[in-house]
Write a protein that holds these residues in place. Structure first.
Motif, PDB file in Angstrom:
ATOM      1  N   LYS A 124       0.754  -1.385   0.103  1.00  0.00           N
ATOM      2  CA  LYS A 124      -0.049  -0.129   0.088  1.00  0.00           C
ATOM      3  C   LYS A 124       0.834   1.232   0.055  1.00  0.00           C
ATOM      4  O   LYS A 124       1.800   1.351   0.894  1.00  0.00           O
ATOM      5  CB  LYS A 124      -0.881  -0.016   1.134  1.00  0.00           C
ATOM      6  CG  LYS A 124      -1.846  -1.173   1.225  1.00  0.00           C
ATOM      7  CD  LYS A 124      -2.888  -1.101   2.389  1.00  0.00           C
ATOM      8  CE  LYS A 124      -3.796  -2.095   2.482  1.00  0.00           C
ATOM      9  NZ  LYS A 124      -4.864  -1.903   3.722  1.00  0.00           N
ATOM     10  N   SER A 125       0.713   2.103  -1.018  1.00  0.00           N
ATOM     11  CA  SER A 125       1.571   3.380  -0.825  1.00  0.00           C
ATOM     12  C   SER A 125       0.935   4.572  -1.479  1.00  0.00           C
ATOM     13  O   SER A 125      -0.047   4.564  -2.188  1.00  0.00           O
ATOM     14  CB  SER A 125       2.817   2.906  -2.059  1.00  0.00           C
ATOM     15  OG  SER A 125       2.175   2.826  -3.409  1.00  0.00           O
ATOM     16  N   CYS A 128       4.899   7.259  -4.150  1.00  0.00           N
ATOM     17  CA  CYS A 128       6.030   6.522  -4.155  1.00  0.00           C
ATOM     18  C   CYS A 128       6.040   6.239  -5.508  1.00  0.00           C
ATOM     19  O   CYS A 128       5.424   6.391  -6.556  1.00  0.00           O
ATOM     20  CB  CYS A 128       5.699   5.175  -3.520  1.00  0.00           C
ATOM     21  SG  CYS A 128       5.578   5.497  -1.702  1.00  0.00           S
ATOM     22  N   VAL A 130       6.711   3.050  -7.784  1.00  0.00           N
ATOM     23  CA  VAL A 130       6.532   1.496  -7.581  1.00  0.00           C
ATOM     24  C   VAL A 130       6.628   0.739  -9.114  1.00  0.00           C
ATOM     25  O   VAL A 130       6.227   1.126 -10.211  1.00  0.00           O
ATOM     26  CB  VAL A 130       4.969   1.263  -7.395  1.00  0.00           C
ATOM     27  CG1 VAL A 130       4.398  -0.164  -7.111  1.00  0.00           C
ATOM     28  CG2 VAL A 130       4.602   2.424  -5.955  1.00  0.00           C
ATOM     29  N   GLY A 138      -1.117  -4.618  -5.321  1.00  0.00           N
ATOM     30  CA  GLY A 138      -0.999  -3.278  -4.623  1.00  0.00           C
ATOM     31  C   GLY A 138      -2.165  -2.230  -4.720  1.00  0.00           C
ATOM     32  O   GLY A 138      -2.849  -2.463  -5.747  1.00  0.00           O
ATOM     33  N   ILE A 140      -2.211   1.638  -4.785  1.00  0.00           N
ATOM     34  CA  ILE A 140      -1.301   2.836  -5.143  1.00  0.00           C
ATOM     35  C   ILE A 140      -2.311   4.106  -5.285  1.00  0.00           C
ATOM     36  O   ILE A 140      -3.041   4.324  -5.939  1.00  0.00           O
ATOM     37  CB  ILE A 140      -0.789   2.544  -6.569  1.00  0.00           C
ATOM     38  CG1 ILE A 140       0.152   1.292  -6.484  1.00  0.00           C
ATOM     39  CG2 ILE A 140       0.295   3.605  -6.642  1.00  0.00           C
ATOM     40  CD1 ILE A 140       0.615   0.909  -7.761  1.00  0.00           C
ATOM     41  N   CYS A 143       0.881   8.165  -7.157  1.00  0.00           N
ATOM     42  CA  CYS A 143       2.309   7.884  -7.243  1.00  0.00           C
ATOM     43  C   CYS A 143       3.004   8.728  -8.081  1.00  0.00           C
ATOM     44  O   CYS A 143       2.663   9.478  -8.743  1.00  0.00           O
ATOM     45  CB  CYS A 143       2.260   6.466  -7.982  1.00  0.00           C
ATOM     46  SG  CYS A 143       1.753   6.479  -9.766  1.00  0.00           S
ATOM     47  N   ALA A 146       4.255   4.421 -11.730  1.00  0.00           N
ATOM     48  CA  ALA A 146       3.771   3.063 -11.418  1.00  0.00           C
ATOM     49  C   ALA A 146       4.248   2.072 -12.700  1.00  0.00           C
ATOM     50  O   ALA A 146       3.709   2.493 -13.632  1.00  0.00           O
ATOM     51  CB  ALA A 146       2.558   2.734 -10.823  1.00  0.00           C
ATOM     52  N   ALA A 154      -3.447  -4.434  -9.458  1.00  0.00           N
ATOM     53  CA  ALA A 154      -3.156  -3.159  -8.723  1.00  0.00           C
ATOM     54  C   ALA A 154      -4.575  -2.116  -8.748  1.00  0.00           C
ATOM     55  O   ALA A 154      -5.180  -2.440  -9.833  1.00  0.00           O
ATOM     56  CB  ALA A 154      -1.897  -2.305  -9.112  1.00  0.00           C
ATOM     57  N   VAL A 156      -5.137   1.566  -8.768  1.00  0.00           N
ATOM     58  CA  VAL A 156      -4.412   2.820  -8.870  1.00  0.00           C
ATOM     59  C   VAL A 156      -5.307   4.103  -8.504  1.00  0.00           C
ATOM     60  O   VAL A 156      -6.282   4.086  -9.548  1.00  0.00           O
ATOM     61  CB  VAL A 156      -3.308   3.042 -10.044  1.00  0.00           C
ATOM     62  CG1 VAL A 156      -2.509   4.256  -9.831  1.00  0.00           C
ATOM     63  CG2 VAL A 156      -2.621   1.781 -10.174  1.00  0.00           C
TER      64      VAL A 156
END
Length: 241
Positions: A124-125, A128, A130, A138, A140, A143, A146, A154, A156
């Motif tokens: 989990k971000s 970032c 990625v 994930g 996201i 970001c 990515a 994912a 996003v």
């Protein structure tokens, strides 16, 4: 913990270092921690077993292997920690640093952390960089970039350049710079903008815009405000709007 078990952990630490860096680390002292709660200084560690470790000031040369359901919390305020998580390890990190996660490990990251997520790991971000592949998953948000490929999945949301490729499955929400190619499958929602080519498939909903090249396909949802625009030529040649 006996010497044999300690040596095995240290060997795992050395194996986790890339080949180019292994020579320079051959004479370092690696501390192995397998139980209890610890606040640690900068250094070289294996955090394993049921240990929980915090490194508040990682400095310029902190390397950590997190394994066996252990937990690490650190940050990049005063340095750039390098962390490898494997075998159900858990890492919490923010404001810089790098994490390689694999082997069913988990990462929670925020703001300028570089993440490499593979081999069934999950992340989990927020904010970032990625890269995901090899059946990783994930969530996201906003970001920096990515790159999602090789059967990764994912969700996003928000800003950033998102690349979906090589049989990945991605749901994007309000993402305005999405490239999908090489058999990727994308569900686009909100006000997302997706460019698709090389057999990519887009399920477009809400107010999304989809640019189709070559043999990519789009299935626009009924009742939405989806725009599907077919283009010719090289998708990399168009200026992003």
């Amino acid at each position: 913990m006996d010497k044999k078990a300690t040596d095995e952990y240290i060997e795992r630490f050395m194996s986790a270092i890339d080949d180019e860096g292994r020579e320079q680390y051959k004479d370092i002292e690696v501390q192995v921690i397998t139980e209890g709660e610890h606040v640690l200084d900068a250094g070289y560690y294996v955090v394993g077993g049921d240990a929980q470790a915090i490194i508040p000031n990682p400095g310029g040369d902190t390397n950590v292997l997190v394994v066996d359901r252990a937990q690490l919390t650190t940050n990049g305020y005063n340095g750039h920690p390098y962390v490898v998580a494997d075998d159900h390890g858990l890492v919490n990190i923010d404001f810089g640093g790098s994490v390689i996660a694999k082997g069913d490990s988990r990462v929670n990251a925020a703001w300028d952390v570089f993440l490499l997520i593979a081999e069934n790991a999950a992340s989990k971000s927020v904010g970032c960089h990625v890269k995901m592949w090899d059946n990783s998953t994930g969530e996201i948000v906003d970001c920096q970039e990515a790159d999602i490929h090789d059967n990764a999945e994912a969700h996003v949301n928000g800003v950033g350049h998102i690349r979906c490729r090589d049989n990945s499955k991605v749901r994007v929400t309000d993402c305005t710079w999405v490239d999908a190619f090489d058999d990727a499958e994308v569900v686009a929602t909100g006000a997302s903008k997706v460019s698709a080519w090389r057999r990519a498939k887009v399920d477009a909903r809400d107010s999304t815009t989809v640019y189709l090249y070559h043999d990519a396909v789009c299935d626009p949802a009924e009742g939405g405000n989806v725009a599907v625009i077919r283009r010719m030529g090289d998708p990399w040649d168009y200026e992003r709007i």
